[in-house]
Write a protein that holds these residues in place. Sequence first.
Motif, PDB file in Angstrom:
ATOM      1  N   SER A   1       9.057  -1.300   1.589  1.00  0.00           N
ATOM      2  CA  SER A   1       7.626  -1.001   1.620  1.00  0.00           C
ATOM      3  C   SER A   1       7.294   0.106   0.626  1.00  0.00           C
ATOM      4  O   SER A   1       7.994   1.118   0.557  1.00  0.00           O
ATOM      5  CB  SER A   1       7.212  -0.563   3.028  1.00  0.00           C
ATOM      6  OG  SER A   1       5.889  -0.062   3.029  1.00  0.00           O
ATOM      7  N   PRO A   2       6.207  -0.057  -0.140  1.00  0.00           N
ATOM      8  CA  PRO A   2       5.807   0.993  -1.081  1.00  0.00           C
ATOM      9  C   PRO A   2       4.971   2.090  -0.447  1.00  0.00           C
ATOM     10  O   PRO A   2       4.531   3.011  -1.131  1.00  0.00           O
ATOM     11  CB  PRO A   2       4.981   0.215  -2.117  1.00  0.00           C
ATOM     12  CG  PRO A   2       4.343  -0.873  -1.321  1.00  0.00           C
ATOM     13  CD  PRO A   2       5.361  -1.267  -0.275  1.00  0.00           C
ATOM     14  N   ALA A   3       4.712   1.996   0.864  1.00  0.00           N
ATOM     15  CA  ALA A   3       3.879   3.003   1.532  1.00  0.00           C
ATOM     16  C   ALA A   3       4.533   4.375   1.463  1.00  0.00           C
ATOM     17  O   ALA A   3       5.759   4.505   1.390  1.00  0.00           O
ATOM     18  CB  ALA A   3       3.633   2.608   2.981  1.00  0.00           C
ATOM     19  N   ARG A   4       3.696   5.401   1.499  1.00  0.00           N
ATOM     20  CA  ARG A   4       4.149   6.783   1.553  1.00  0.00           C
ATOM     21  C   ARG A   4       3.453   7.475   2.720  1.00  0.00           C
ATOM     22  O   ARG A   4       2.514   6.945   3.302  1.00  0.00           O
ATOM     23  CB  ARG A   4       3.844   7.506   0.227  1.00  0.00           C
ATOM     24  CG  ARG A   4       4.574   6.919  -0.971  1.00  0.00           C
ATOM     25  CD  ARG A   4       6.080   7.159  -0.862  1.00  0.00           C
ATOM     26  NE  ARG A   4       6.823   6.593  -1.981  1.00  0.00           N
ATOM     27  CZ  ARG A   4       7.424   5.421  -1.961  1.00  0.00           C
ATOM     28  NH1 ARG A   4       7.354   4.653  -0.862  1.00  0.00           N
ATOM     29  NH2 ARG A   4       8.097   4.992  -3.001  1.00  0.00           N
TER      30      ARG A   4
ATOM     31  N   TYR B   1      -1.673  -1.523  -5.414  1.00  0.00           N
ATOM     32  CA  TYR B   1      -0.292  -1.982  -5.627  1.00  0.00           C
ATOM     33  C   TYR B   1      -0.282  -3.356  -6.297  1.00  0.00           C
ATOM     34  O   TYR B   1       0.512  -3.614  -7.198  1.00  0.00           O
ATOM     35  CB  TYR B   1       0.459  -2.038  -4.299  1.00  0.00           C
ATOM     36  CG  TYR B   1       1.918  -2.405  -4.443  1.00  0.00           C
ATOM     37  CD1 TYR B   1       2.855  -1.444  -4.799  1.00  0.00           C
ATOM     38  CD2 TYR B   1       2.356  -3.708  -4.239  1.00  0.00           C
ATOM     39  CE1 TYR B   1       4.195  -1.772  -4.939  1.00  0.00           C
ATOM     40  CE2 TYR B   1       3.697  -4.054  -4.380  1.00  0.00           C
ATOM     41  CZ  TYR B   1       4.610  -3.081  -4.731  1.00  0.00           C
ATOM     42  OH  TYR B   1       5.937  -3.413  -4.873  1.00  0.00           O
ATOM     43  N   GLY B   2      -1.173  -4.229  -5.848  1.00  0.00           N
ATOM     44  CA  GLY B   2      -1.309  -5.540  -6.491  1.00  0.00           C
ATOM     45  C   GLY B   2      -0.046  -6.365  -6.434  1.00  0.00           C
ATOM     46  O   GLY B   2       0.632  -6.426  -5.406  1.00  0.00           O
ATOM     47  N   LEU B   3       0.288  -6.992  -7.559  1.00  0.00           N
ATOM     48  CA  LEU B   3       1.469  -7.848  -7.699  1.00  0.00           C
ATOM     49  C   LEU B   3       2.529  -7.102  -8.491  1.00  0.00           C
ATOM     50  O   LEU B   3       2.287  -6.674  -9.622  1.00  0.00           O
ATOM     51  CB  LEU B   3       1.083  -9.142  -8.426  1.00  0.00           C
ATOM     52  CG  LEU B   3       2.203 -10.154  -8.696  1.00  0.00           C
ATOM     53  CD1 LEU B   3       2.716 -10.756  -7.391  1.00  0.00           C
ATOM     54  CD2 LEU B   3       1.705 -11.248  -9.633  1.00  0.00           C
TER      55      LEU B   3
ATOM     56  N   GLU C   1       8.448  -8.305  -9.246  1.00  0.00           N
ATOM     57  CA  GLU C   1       9.270  -9.297  -8.551  1.00  0.00           C
ATOM     58  C   GLU C   1       8.431 -10.286  -7.750  1.00  0.00           C
ATOM     59  O   GLU C   1       8.966 -11.098  -7.003  1.00  0.00           O
ATOM     60  CB  GLU C   1      10.272  -8.592  -7.639  1.00  0.00           C
ATOM     61  CG  GLU C   1      11.282  -7.749  -8.393  1.00  0.00           C
ATOM     62  CD  GLU C   1      12.233  -7.024  -7.469  1.00  0.00           C
ATOM     63  OE1 GLU C   1      13.460  -7.211  -7.620  1.00  0.00           O
ATOM     64  OE2 GLU C   1      11.765  -6.258  -6.599  1.00  0.00           O
ATOM     65  N   GLY C   2       7.107 -10.202  -7.899  1.00  0.00           N
ATOM     66  CA  GLY C   2       6.237 -11.118  -7.187  1.00  0.00           C
ATOM     67  C   GLY C   2       5.878 -10.671  -5.788  1.00  0.00           C
ATOM     68  O   GLY C   2       5.399 -11.472  -4.983  1.00  0.00           O
ATOM     69  N   GLY C   3       6.098  -9.396  -5.488  1.00  0.00           N
ATOM     70  CA  GLY C   3       5.793  -8.877  -4.165  1.00  0.00           C
ATOM     71  C   GLY C   3       4.376  -8.338  -4.056  1.00  0.00           C
ATOM     72  O   GLY C   3       3.833  -7.783  -5.020  1.00  0.00           O
ATOM     73  N   ARG C   4       3.774  -8.526  -2.897  1.00  0.00           N
ATOM     74  CA  ARG C   4       2.471  -7.966  -2.561  1.00  0.00           C
ATOM     75  C   ARG C   4       2.551  -7.351  -1.158  1.00  0.00           C
ATOM     76  O   ARG C   4       3.492  -7.619  -0.409  1.00  0.00           O
ATOM     77  CB  ARG C   4       1.374  -9.027  -2.593  1.00  0.00           C
ATOM     78  CG  ARG C   4       1.141  -9.685  -3.961  1.00  0.00           C
ATOM     79  CD  ARG C   4       0.028 -10.721  -3.864  1.00  0.00           C
ATOM     80  NE  ARG C   4      -0.129 -11.515  -5.067  1.00  0.00           N
ATOM     81  CZ  ARG C   4      -0.952 -11.211  -6.073  1.00  0.00           C
ATOM     82  NH1 ARG C   4      -1.703 -10.116  -6.003  1.00  0.00           N
ATOM     83  NH2 ARG C   4      -1.051 -11.984  -7.129  1.00  0.00           N
ATOM     84  N   VAL C   5       1.521  -6.584  -0.800  1.00  0.00           N
ATOM     85  CA  VAL C   5       1.559  -5.825   0.452  1.00  0.00           C
ATOM     86  C   VAL C   5       0.589  -6.433   1.475  1.00  0.00           C
ATOM     87  O   VAL C   5      -0.406  -7.054   1.109  1.00  0.00           O
ATOM     88  CB  VAL C   5       1.218  -4.343   0.190  1.00  0.00           C
ATOM     89  CG1 VAL C   5       1.463  -3.492   1.432  1.00  0.00           C
ATOM     90  CG2 VAL C   5       2.034  -3.806  -0.963  1.00  0.00           C
TER      91      VAL C   5
END
Length: 283
Positions: A196-199, A121-123, A126-130
């Motif tokens: 959250s980008p999780a699936r 996922y990285g950066l 919008e500057g978000g990280r996990v």
Amino acid sequence: MGSPKAAYQPLPGSVMDVDKPFYDRLAAEDGRELAESFVLPIRSGRAWEVPAGHVCRISTPEGPQVGDLNVWNRHNPRERLWASRTRQLQAAHVTRYDRLWSTLPYLRPLLTVIADSLEAYGLDDEGGRVHDLLGTRCDPYVNRILSGTDYDFHCHSNLVRAVLPYGLTEFDVHDVLNVFQCTGLNDEDRYFMKASPARAGDHFEFFAEQDLLCALSTCPAGDLSVPLWGPDARDPIEVCRPLGVQVYRPRPELTEGWTPPPVASYAGRHGMTVPAGESTRSP
């Protein structure tokens, strides 16, 4: 012009060096033995033990969900996760090969991350990280400040209830690793959270560097796609999902030669005795 280098730069051969092939073998292990498995329901908390040399996996069995994680030395709860020092030694968001470090005077790895299905996922734009160490757990005290109402199932409260059977209290609950949470700092240098980008089936896996007590809360904000505070706030119950936890015992030959890291070797004087060779006479 490049960004400045990290301030904390270790010398070669320090405890910060990571034996990546060792952890890769553990992550790829097919013959590991399942020692414990449970599903944590929405808006709840639970504590469990992870013996040294074991592997623990946290997963999203039904889709995106944020989890707030606390970690202690099982035999000495004064040694626990030090989120701010981990940010300095590792990063504000952790992934594979990063370690969570313990408090002073111990300052040693509690665990090492060995697998992260969201590593790529990285950066984002919008500057978000996990997997966030920037912020901390939601709690009923700040909720009262922001909303003027009481709610008893924030992550702080979930963690408080979770650790009571282990003789710990609210004073032992500490700053967390927000697993599966996507965060960053906005243009005003203020903390933001986003969905959250999780699936379903994503996972975060770590190796216990010492005997651990872990506690996890399934955040009442769910996947953070619904605002918790402010004029657009509403109950995000529809985006709350469970989290899965599995503890595995690797085949003994995979950890042969490995030992838990020693505590920091500083002598601990803090200048309270006159160092050898210095004059004790007044100038």
